[in-house]
Design a protein around this motif. Structure first.
Motif, PDB file in Angstrom:
ATOM      1  N   VAL A  56     -66.126  10.439  -9.568  1.00 14.98           N
ATOM      2  CA  VAL A  56     -67.151  10.410 -10.602  1.00 14.98           C
ATOM      3  C   VAL A  56     -68.274   9.478 -10.158  1.00 14.98           C
ATOM      4  N   HIS A  57     -69.498   9.991 -10.192  1.00 16.31           N
ATOM      5  CA  HIS A  57     -70.675   9.208  -9.831  1.00 16.31           C
ATOM      6  C   HIS A  57     -71.523   8.989 -11.079  1.00 16.31           C
ATOM      7  N   PRO A  58     -71.827   7.738 -11.400  1.00 15.47           N
ATOM      8  CA  PRO A  58     -72.689   7.456 -12.553  1.00 15.47           C
ATOM      9  C   PRO A  58     -74.162   7.538 -12.153  1.00 15.47           C
ATOM     10  N   HIS A  59     -75.018   7.649 -13.152  1.00 15.47           N
ATOM     11  CA  HIS A  59     -76.445   7.470 -12.889  1.00 15.47           C
ATOM     12  C   HIS A  59     -76.656   6.015 -12.480  1.00 15.47           C
ATOM     13  N   ARG A  60     -77.677   5.771 -11.699  1.00 14.17           N
ATOM     14  CA  ARG A  60     -77.953   4.435 -11.168  1.00 14.17           C
ATOM     15  C   ARG A  60     -77.983   3.381 -12.281  1.00 14.17           C
ATOM     16  N   GLY A  61     -77.189   2.338 -12.084  1.00 13.26           N
ATOM     17  CA  GLY A  61     -77.158   1.223 -13.019  1.00 13.26           C
ATOM     18  C   GLY A  61     -76.351   1.470 -14.281  1.00 13.26           C
ATOM     19  N   ARG A  62     -75.613   2.579 -14.347  1.00 12.72           N
ATOM     20  CA  ARG A  62     -74.904   2.916 -15.585  1.00 12.72           C
ATOM     21  C   ARG A  62     -73.388   3.019 -15.387  1.00 12.72           C
ATOM     22  N   ASN A  76     -66.583  -1.801  -4.735  1.00 15.16           N
ATOM     23  CA  ASN A  76     -67.763  -2.053  -3.914  1.00 15.16           C
ATOM     24  C   ASN A  76     -68.773  -0.906  -3.912  1.00 15.16           C
ATOM     25  N   LYS A  77     -68.566   0.137  -4.698  1.00 17.26           N
ATOM     26  CA  LYS A  77     -69.479   1.280  -4.745  1.00 17.26           C
ATOM     27  C   LYS A  77     -69.636   1.753  -6.184  1.00 17.26           C
ATOM     28  N   ASP A  78     -70.697   2.503  -6.432  1.00 18.29           N
ATOM     29  CA  ASP A  78     -70.875   3.131  -7.742  1.00 18.29           C
ATOM     30  C   ASP A  78     -70.082   4.422  -7.770  1.00 18.29           C
ATOM     31  N   LEU A  79     -68.774   4.281  -7.876  1.00 16.98           N
ATOM     32  CA  LEU A  79     -67.869   5.413  -7.829  1.00 16.98           C
ATOM     33  C   LEU A  79     -66.650   5.100  -8.688  1.00 16.98           C
ATOM     34  N   ILE A  80     -66.145   6.127  -9.363  1.00 19.90           N
ATOM     35  CA  ILE A  80     -64.960   5.979 -10.196  1.00 19.90           C
ATOM     36  C   ILE A  80     -64.005   7.114  -9.844  1.00 19.90           C
ATOM     37  N   VAL A  81     -62.734   6.802  -9.710  1.00 21.20           N
ATOM     38  CA  VAL A  81     -61.711   7.834  -9.561  1.00 21.20           C
ATOM     39  C   VAL A  81     -61.181   8.120 -10.961  1.00 21.20           C
ATOM     40  N   LEU A  82     -61.163   9.398 -11.325  1.00 23.20           N
ATOM     41  CA  LEU A  82     -60.720   9.823 -12.652  1.00 23.20           C
ATOM     42  C   LEU A  82     -59.557  10.790 -12.510  1.00 23.20           C
ATOM     43  N   VAL A  83     -58.484  10.537 -13.238  1.00 20.11           N
ATOM     44  CA  VAL A  83     -57.345  11.453 -13.290  1.00 20.11           C
ATOM     45  C   VAL A  83     -57.208  11.903 -14.736  1.00 20.11           C
ATOM     46  N   THR A  84     -57.164  13.231 -14.935  1.00 21.26           N
ATOM     47  CA  THR A  84     -57.011  13.769 -16.280  1.00 21.26           C
ATOM     48  C   THR A  84     -55.677  14.493 -16.395  1.00 21.26           C
ATOM     49  N   LEU A 132     -69.568  14.949 -11.196  1.00 23.16           N
ATOM     50  CA  LEU A 132     -68.115  14.985 -11.344  1.00 23.16           C
ATOM     51  C   LEU A 132     -67.601  15.981 -10.315  1.00 23.16           C
ATOM     52  N   ALA A 133     -66.910  15.478  -9.285  1.00 25.73           N
ATOM     53  CA  ALA A 133     -66.426  16.335  -8.204  1.00 25.73           C
ATOM     54  C   ALA A 133     -64.898  16.349  -8.204  1.00 25.73           C
TER      55      ALA A 133
END
Length: 76
Positions: A8-14, A35-43, A67-68
């Motif tokens: 999951v990639h957020p918009h810059r600064g969000r 260390n990055k603007d990235l989130i791992v999401l498990v549903t 969302l990839a």
């Protein structure tokens, strides 16, 4: 029960806003990168209808840029 994982990639600064929005959704577990603007999401959903509702909730989050899906499977 469909189980899927996403990058999951957020918009810059969000990123913090996105983490907060994802954290309140019952079917979501998140692991933010440190260390990055990235989130791992498990549903994890029980039914196809629940999966559709989750998809709608995710699409409505304004701080979400991309969302990839990286993996998905369904167990009976």
């Amino acid at each position: 029960m469909p189980i899927k994982s996403y990058l999951v990639h957020p918009h810059r600064g969000r990123k913090k806003e996105l983490i907060k929005a994802l954290s309140v959704i019952d079917q979501c577990q998140i692991v933010p990168a440190e260390n990055k603007d990235l989130i791992v999401l498990v549903t994890d959903t029980e039914t196809g209808k629940e999966e559709e509702n989750l998809k709608e909730k995710l699409e409505a989050i304004e701080s979400l840029k991309l969302l990839a899906m990286v993996s998905g499977f369904n167990t009976p």
